[in-house]
Design a protein around this motif. Structure first.
Motif, PDB file in Angstrom:
ATOM      1  N   GLU A   1      42.131 -38.291 -35.173  1.00  0.00           N
ATOM      2  CA  GLU A   1      42.621 -38.851 -33.913  1.00  0.00           C
ATOM      3  C   GLU A   1      41.903 -38.269 -32.704  1.00  0.00           C
ATOM      4  OE1 GLU A   1      44.825 -41.163 -31.327  1.00  0.00           O
ATOM      5  OE2 GLU A   1      44.746 -41.295 -33.520  1.00  0.00           O
ATOM      6  N   THR A   2      41.607 -36.973 -32.743  1.00  0.00           N
ATOM      7  CA  THR A   2      41.080 -36.276 -31.560  1.00  0.00           C
ATOM      8  C   THR A   2      39.578 -36.019 -31.606  1.00  0.00           C
ATOM      9  OG1 THR A   2      41.435 -34.083 -32.531  1.00  0.00           O
ATOM     10  CG2 THR A   2      43.283 -35.061 -31.289  1.00  0.00           C
ATOM     11  N   LYS A   3      38.997 -36.013 -32.810  1.00  0.00           N
ATOM     12  CA  LYS A   3      37.600 -35.626 -33.061  1.00  0.00           C
ATOM     13  C   LYS A   3      37.370 -34.126 -32.821  1.00  0.00           C
ATOM     14  CE  LYS A   3      36.190 -39.680 -34.327  1.00  0.00           C
ATOM     15  NZ  LYS A   3      37.509 -40.286 -34.547  1.00  0.00           N
ATOM     16  N   ALA A   4      38.459 -33.342 -32.796  1.00  0.00           N
ATOM     17  CA  ALA A   4      38.319 -31.890 -32.645  1.00  0.00           C
ATOM     18  C   ALA A   4      37.696 -31.290 -33.899  1.00  0.00           C
ATOM     19  CB  ALA A   4      39.689 -31.252 -32.403  1.00  0.00           C
ATOM     20  N   PRO A   5      36.852 -30.266 -33.741  1.00  0.00           N
ATOM     21  CA  PRO A   5      36.334 -29.559 -34.913  1.00  0.00           C
ATOM     22  C   PRO A   5      37.462 -28.881 -35.682  1.00  0.00           C
ATOM     23  CG  PRO A   5      35.771 -28.394 -32.885  1.00  0.00           C
ATOM     24  CD  PRO A   5      36.365 -29.706 -32.480  1.00  0.00           C
ATOM     25  N   ILE A   6      37.234 -28.667 -36.981  1.00  0.00           N
ATOM     26  CA  ILE A   6      38.244 -28.085 -37.870  1.00  0.00           C
ATOM     27  C   ILE A   6      37.795 -26.699 -38.316  1.00  0.00           C
ATOM     28  CG2 ILE A   6      39.513 -28.350 -40.039  1.00  0.00           C
ATOM     29  CD1 ILE A   6      38.824 -31.323 -39.979  1.00  0.00           C
ATOM     30  N   HIS A   7      38.738 -25.749 -38.295  1.00  0.00           N
ATOM     31  CA  HIS A   7      38.473 -24.415 -38.848  1.00  0.00           C
ATOM     32  C   HIS A   7      39.486 -24.127 -39.943  1.00  0.00           C
ATOM     33  CE1 HIS A   7      37.192 -20.295 -39.201  1.00  0.00           C
ATOM     34  NE2 HIS A   7      38.436 -19.889 -39.057  1.00  0.00           N
ATOM     35  N   SER A   8      39.027 -23.498 -41.015  1.00  0.00           N
ATOM     36  CA  SER A   8      39.963 -23.137 -42.079  1.00  0.00           C
ATOM     37  C   SER A   8      39.973 -21.631 -42.300  1.00  0.00           C
ATOM     38  CB  SER A   8      39.616 -23.845 -43.393  1.00  0.00           C
ATOM     39  OG  SER A   8      38.731 -23.080 -44.176  1.00  0.00           O
ATOM     40  N   HIS A   9      41.187 -21.123 -42.549  1.00  0.00           N
ATOM     41  CA  HIS A   9      41.350 -19.746 -43.025  1.00  0.00           C
ATOM     42  C   HIS A   9      41.293 -19.783 -44.552  1.00  0.00           C
ATOM     43  CE1 HIS A   9      43.160 -15.738 -43.647  1.00  0.00           C
ATOM     44  NE2 HIS A   9      43.775 -16.343 -44.660  1.00  0.00           N
ATOM     45  N   THR A  10      40.375 -19.019 -45.136  1.00  0.00           N
ATOM     46  CA  THR A  10      40.367 -18.820 -46.582  1.00  0.00           C
ATOM     47  C   THR A  10      40.742 -17.369 -46.842  1.00  0.00           C
ATOM     48  OG1 THR A  10      38.052 -18.089 -46.765  1.00  0.00           O
ATOM     49  CG2 THR A  10      38.471 -20.477 -46.800  1.00  0.00           C
ATOM     50  N   GLU A  11      41.763 -17.144 -47.652  1.00  0.00           N
ATOM     51  CA  GLU A  11      42.193 -15.771 -47.922  1.00  0.00           C
ATOM     52  C   GLU A  11      41.192 -15.099 -48.860  1.00  0.00           C
ATOM     53  OE1 GLU A  11      45.136 -12.693 -47.299  1.00  0.00           O
ATOM     54  OE2 GLU A  11      44.573 -14.549 -46.293  1.00  0.00           O
ATOM     55  N   VAL A  12      40.571 -14.041 -48.360  1.00  0.00           N
ATOM     56  CA  VAL A  12      39.533 -13.297 -49.084  1.00  0.00           C
ATOM     57  C   VAL A  12      38.422 -14.247 -49.551  1.00  0.00           C
ATOM     58  CG1 VAL A  12      39.144 -11.401 -50.706  1.00  0.00           C
ATOM     59  CG2 VAL A  12      41.439 -11.856 -49.908  1.00  0.00           C
TER      60      VAL A  12
END
Length: 330
Positions: free
Chosen positions: A179-190
């Motif tokens: 909807e927004t075209k915002a970039p995505i960041h993900s947290h990966t645990e370790v």
């Protein structure tokens, strides 16, 4: 047209400058606050500001503050630091990982989230699209009802697993991105579950060149990194200075191996500086100046010795790659 959304407005990506891609500046995570873990509370705006000024003195220009709603953001304090230091700060909408959601929702968030006691109850009660609408509002209207808009959307998963609620927030964030075209960041645990996250995002139709994956250096596996890089996603090596996890030689070797394989345009660098003991002006830690003042010269030296142009790579990792990664492309 591409632009980057900072707390104080949209800018051309060429204006971003030298950028740390994953930090925490002022936050009071309810999960840690309820357990008396003072080291994990960055609760003094003036001390945080002094570290930001150290970063600026060495040539820093921008910071991505990766603090989501469930990690105790202080939107007012962080935007004041941006205003008072002249450092451009990118805010974050979305969610973290599930074990944090047992914490109490801040009272001031109740008008936005609904009258739920914990984040778990809120996320369980809402549909994917309702959670997506919350994230969209934080990008298009402002974080926590403020006028300061998020410049990226985030989700997280746990160690070697993705819970049903984490999948729910991942899908909500993916739909908010569309909807927004915002970039995505993900947290990966370790550094785990990155490929599984990618498969879920693909099922939501996400273009993976909008994605940055955090904590890649916590899983120092070159084969795994090459698999992730082949998808086109950005990879964030954001544990710089955390020798308890690995020496800097390991991180630099991992980064240079990706460069050898042709992935230098997908690498981001930062410190994920989220403890008082990591900050110089809270508790005598290495501080926000460490990467730009100490690690960068070392990387340049090691890269040059290995036959690369170290300065050119630094410009990619801290200037051109963040400018591309954190852009809204409309």
């Amino acid at each position: 047209m591409s632009f980057i959304r900072t707390l104080h407005g949209d800018i051309r990506k060429e204006e971003l400058g030298f950028t740390y891609s994953h930090e925490h500046i002022v936050c009071r995570p309810a999960f840690w606050q309820e357990r008396g873990e003072d080291d994990l509370l960055l609760d003094d705006k003036e001390k945080s500001k002094l570290d930001v000024l150290d970063f600026k003195r060495h040539g820093g220009r921008a910071i991505v503050d990766a603090t989501a709603v469930d990690y105790g953001r202080d939107v007012q304090a962080v935007q004041e630091i941006a205003l008072e230091t002249g450092i451009r700060i990118v805010g974050t909408a979305g969610f973290n990982k599930s074990f944090l959601w047992d914490a109490q929702i801040k009272e001031e968030l109740k008008p936005l989230t609904g009258d739920y006691a914990t984040y778990t109850q809120w996320i369980e009660a809402k549909s994917i699209n309702e959670l997506a609408d919350f994230v969209i509002r934080e990008v298009e209207e402002g974080l926590e009802g403020s006028p300061f808009k998020a410049g990226q959307v985030k989700f997280g998963t746990g160690y070697n697993r993705i819970t049903p609620l984490e999948e729910k927030t991942l899908r909500a964030v993916a739909r908010a991105h569309h909807e927004t075209k915002a970039p995505i960041h993900s947290h990966t645990e370790v550094g785990t579950m990155a490929l599984e996250q990618i498969e879920l995002l693909k099922s939501e139709g996400v273009d993976l060149t909008y994605l940055s994956l955090g904590h890649m250096d916590r899983n120092p596996d070159p084969y795994y990194h090459a698999q992730i890089a082949a998808t086109g996603a950005y990879m964030s090596f954001d544990g710089i200075g955390k020798i308890k996890y690995a020496p800097e030689s390991t991180r630099i070797a991992l980064i240079l191996e990706l460069v050898r394989k042709g992935h230098e345009d997908q690498i981001l660098i930062s410190g994920d500086t989220a403890r008082k003991t990591y900050y110089k002006h809270y508790d005598h830690g290495l501080g926000l100046e460490y990467i730009i003042a100490k690690w960068v010269p070392r990387f340049i030296d090691e890269a040059n010795r290995a036959g690369f142009d170290g300065q050119k790579l630094i410009n990619k990792f801290f200037i051109s790659n963040p400018a591309n990664c954190f852009s809204f492309k409309k």
